[in-house]
Write a protein that holds these residues in place. Structure first.
Motif, PDB file in Angstrom:
ATOM      1  N   MET A 214      40.716  77.309   8.837  1.00 11.18           N
ATOM      2  CA  MET A 214      40.847  75.903   9.210  1.00 11.18           C
ATOM      3  C   MET A 214      41.978  75.267   8.408  1.00 11.18           C
ATOM      4  O   MET A 214      42.239  75.652   7.283  1.00 11.18           O
ATOM      5  N   SER A 215      42.581  74.261   8.975  1.00 10.18           N
ATOM      6  CA  SER A 215      43.690  73.588   8.314  1.00 10.18           C
ATOM      7  C   SER A 215      43.180  72.517   7.358  1.00 10.18           C
ATOM      8  O   SER A 215      42.007  72.134   7.386  1.00 10.18           O
ATOM      9  N   TRP A 216      44.094  71.991   6.557  1.00  9.04           N
ATOM     10  CA  TRP A 216      43.744  70.929   5.614  1.00  9.04           C
ATOM     11  C   TRP A 216      43.192  69.720   6.357  1.00  9.04           C
ATOM     12  O   TRP A 216      42.311  69.030   5.859  1.00  9.04           O
ATOM     13  N   PHE A 217      43.702  69.475   7.567  1.00  8.51           N
ATOM     14  CA  PHE A 217      43.295  68.290   8.318  1.00  8.51           C
ATOM     15  C   PHE A 217      41.822  68.364   8.712  1.00  8.51           C
ATOM     16  O   PHE A 217      41.090  67.367   8.628  1.00  8.51           O
ATOM     17  N   VAL A 218      41.362  69.525   9.124  1.00  8.84           N
ATOM     18  CA  VAL A 218      39.956  69.701   9.492  1.00  8.84           C
ATOM     19  C   VAL A 218      39.070  69.484   8.269  1.00  8.84           C
ATOM     20  O   VAL A 218      38.051  68.780   8.342  1.00  8.84           O
ATOM     21  N   PHE A 219      39.460  70.056   7.134  1.00  8.86           N
ATOM     22  CA  PHE A 219      38.693  69.847   5.906  1.00  8.86           C
ATOM     23  C   PHE A 219      38.676  68.365   5.524  1.00  8.86           C
ATOM     24  O   PHE A 219      37.659  67.834   5.089  1.00  8.86           O
TER      25      PHE A 219
ATOM     26  N   LEU B  11      38.942  65.806   7.566  1.00  9.73           N
ATOM     27  CA  LEU B  11      38.051  65.098   8.489  1.00  9.73           C
ATOM     28  C   LEU B  11      36.589  65.284   8.097  1.00  9.73           C
ATOM     29  O   LEU B  11      35.804  64.326   8.125  1.00  9.73           O
ATOM     30  N   PHE B  12      36.220  66.509   7.748  1.00 12.51           N
ATOM     31  CA  PHE B  12      34.852  66.744   7.280  1.00 12.51           C
ATOM     32  C   PHE B  12      34.568  65.932   6.018  1.00 12.51           C
ATOM     33  O   PHE B  12      33.482  65.380   5.846  1.00 12.51           O
ATOM     34  N   SER B  13      35.543  65.857   5.136  1.00 14.15           N
ATOM     35  CA  SER B  13      35.399  65.045   3.926  1.00 14.15           C
ATOM     36  C   SER B  13      35.125  63.596   4.289  1.00 14.15           C
ATOM     37  O   SER B  13      34.252  62.941   3.698  1.00 14.15           O
TER      38      SER B  13
END
Length: 139
Positions: free
Chosen positions: A1-6, A8-10
């Motif tokens: 997964m990319s930084w962006f997905v992480f 968003l979860f954050s």
């Protein structure tokens, strides 16, 4: 997964933190609530470290790395103490967005202390977040 997905979860879990925290500090001292939350985070984080075998890297950490992580931990603890007190005194719909003004401060600090370059998009976004924070805080 990319930084962006992480990221968003954050954001999703940060939103949950605000709502659950607001409910949790309703009838308890905010410092005690923060301490309870911190123990949960501590157990959870170390559980993940041991489950993934990451504890094997402990001996490889430099003193500088450890120092910065300790300073970051202190900043996190102080932030949490203020955050839970703010949730106790204010509404989650105002406290959380003001707390997220940290986005703007991070952009500024990254430019000043880390030498990160600001694009027009990042600067404009930070300006909009600032405006939004002011509108929410005063609204």
């Amino acid at each position: 997964m990319s930084w962006f997905v992480f990221a968003l979860f954050s954001a999703v879990f940060a939103a949950a933190t605000a709502i659950l925290g607001r409910l949790g500090v309703k009838d308890v001292n905010s410092n005690l609530a923060t301490a309870i939350r911190t123990v949960v985070v501590l157990v959870f984080a170390w559980g993940i470290v041991f489950a993934t075998g990451a504890q094997q890297e402990l001996g490889k950490l430099s003193r500088g790395t450890v120092g910065f992580l300790i300073a970051s931990g202190l900043a996190t603890g102080i932030s949490w103490l203020f955050y839970f007190r703010a949730l106790q005194l204010g509404t989650a719909s105002k406290v959380a967005p003001v707390d997220r003004f940290s986005v703007v401060l991070t952009v500024v600090f990254a430019a000043v202390f880390l030498g990160e370059r600001l694009s027009w998009g990042v600067a404009a976004g930070a300006a909009l977040v600032t405006a939004g924070t002011i509108l929410i805080a005063l609204g």
